[in-house]
Design an enzyme around this catalytic site. Sequence first.
Site, PDB file in Angstrom:
ATOM      1  N   GLU A  75       0.829  -1.209   0.000  1.00  0.00           N
ATOM      2  CA  GLU A  75       0.000   0.000   0.000  1.00  0.00           C
ATOM      3  C   GLU A  75       0.865   1.262   0.000  1.00  0.00           C
ATOM      4  OE1 GLU A  75      -3.002  -0.225  -0.585  1.00  0.00           O
ATOM      5  OE2 GLU A  75      -3.530  -2.273   0.006  1.00  0.00           O
ATOM      6  N   ARG A  85     -17.506  -1.118   4.783  1.00  0.00           N
ATOM      7  CA  ARG A  85     -18.423  -1.885   3.925  1.00  0.00           C
ATOM      8  C   ARG A  85     -19.151  -2.954   4.758  1.00  0.00           C
ATOM      9  NH1 ARG A  85     -17.546  -6.463   1.547  1.00  0.00           N
ATOM     10  NH2 ARG A  85     -15.362  -6.447   2.172  1.00  0.00           N
ATOM     11  N   CYS A 138      -7.821  -1.711   8.071  1.00  0.00           N
ATOM     12  CA  CYS A 138      -6.418  -1.737   7.624  1.00  0.00           C
ATOM     13  C   CYS A 138      -5.954  -0.327   7.297  1.00  0.00           C
ATOM     14  CB  CYS A 138      -6.260  -2.664   6.419  1.00  0.00           C
ATOM     15  SG  CYS A 138      -6.487  -4.389   6.866  1.00  0.00           S
ATOM     16  N   HIS A 162      -1.219  -5.678   2.176  1.00  0.00           N
ATOM     17  CA  HIS A 162      -2.411  -6.517   2.168  1.00  0.00           C
ATOM     18  C   HIS A 162      -2.087  -7.867   1.529  1.00  0.00           C
ATOM     19  CE1 HIS A 162      -5.714  -3.360   2.800  1.00  0.00           C
ATOM     20  NE2 HIS A 162      -6.099  -4.395   3.514  1.00  0.00           N
TER      21      HIS A 162
HETATM   22  N1  PCA Z   1      -8.375  -6.749   6.609  1.00  0.00           N
HETATM   23  C1  PCA Z   1      -9.332  -5.698   6.804  1.00  0.00           C
HETATM   24  C2  PCA Z   1      -9.301  -5.413   8.276  1.00  0.00           C
HETATM   25  C3  PCA Z   1      -8.631  -6.579   8.904  1.00  0.00           C
HETATM   26  C4  PCA Z   1      -7.980  -7.294   7.790  1.00  0.00           C
HETATM   27  O1  PCA Z   1      -7.186  -8.242   7.896  1.00  0.00           O
HETATM   28  C5  PCA Z   1      -9.078  -4.494   5.887  1.00  0.00           C
HETATM   29  O2  PCA Z   1      -8.603  -4.673   4.751  1.00  0.00           O
HETATM   30  O3  PCA Z   1      -9.355  -3.354   6.288  1.00  0.00           O
END
Ligand code: PCA
Length: 211
Positions: A75, A85, A138, A162
Amino acid sequence: MSILISGFEAFDGSTSNPSACIVQALLTRSDIATVILPVDSVHGPNRLLETIPKIQPQAILCLGEAARRSAISVERVAINLKDYRIPDNNGITLQDEPIISDGPDAYFSNLPVRKITQAILAAGIPVELSLSAGAYLCNQVMYAAIHATRFTTPRPLVGFIHLPSLPQQVVEKNQSYPSMALETSQKAVQIAIQVIRQTLENNSSQDINSA
Ligand code: PCA
């Protein structure tokens, strides 16, 4: 040299989260501090913010799951927005709210995001440099960590990666969206840690040379 790595608990009906699995596997490394965060609008960011002063890390790499993404996503940007969401694990759904009411609209990660992406790609792992960490937990944790450390000297490197869902999570939900084996995501995170470590070493030798 200490690096703080965070992961998240399972959420959205899953029984696991690749980020928590990877953080658990890193527990034995003495040079790495770890924390697993609840998927909770208040306690998620707070748990990370409480841990940072205890560790005083030189780098903070937050990990989370991005269901339906097919590649590791490094990111680049965290935005000042909570627009969930789905509810968090406490049943809370927030919409159109800032994370920090007088904070800037966005922060860029100061991790070497392109180098990390290139190194993961060179290892044959699908990866992308991503422009949005979303508007859920996140993104919130990434924004909060950059905001909290912006005046720390020396300023830690902070960013977010991610990870796609694990194959068993997709099977569990009887769906057909993309997934990535834990070993592959784990290798990608190890590569990211190596790149971060090299960057910290280079920065500190530059400091010594310019002193
Ligand atoms: N993914 C979510 C929150 C916790 C996670 O592992 C996100 O992409 O915000």
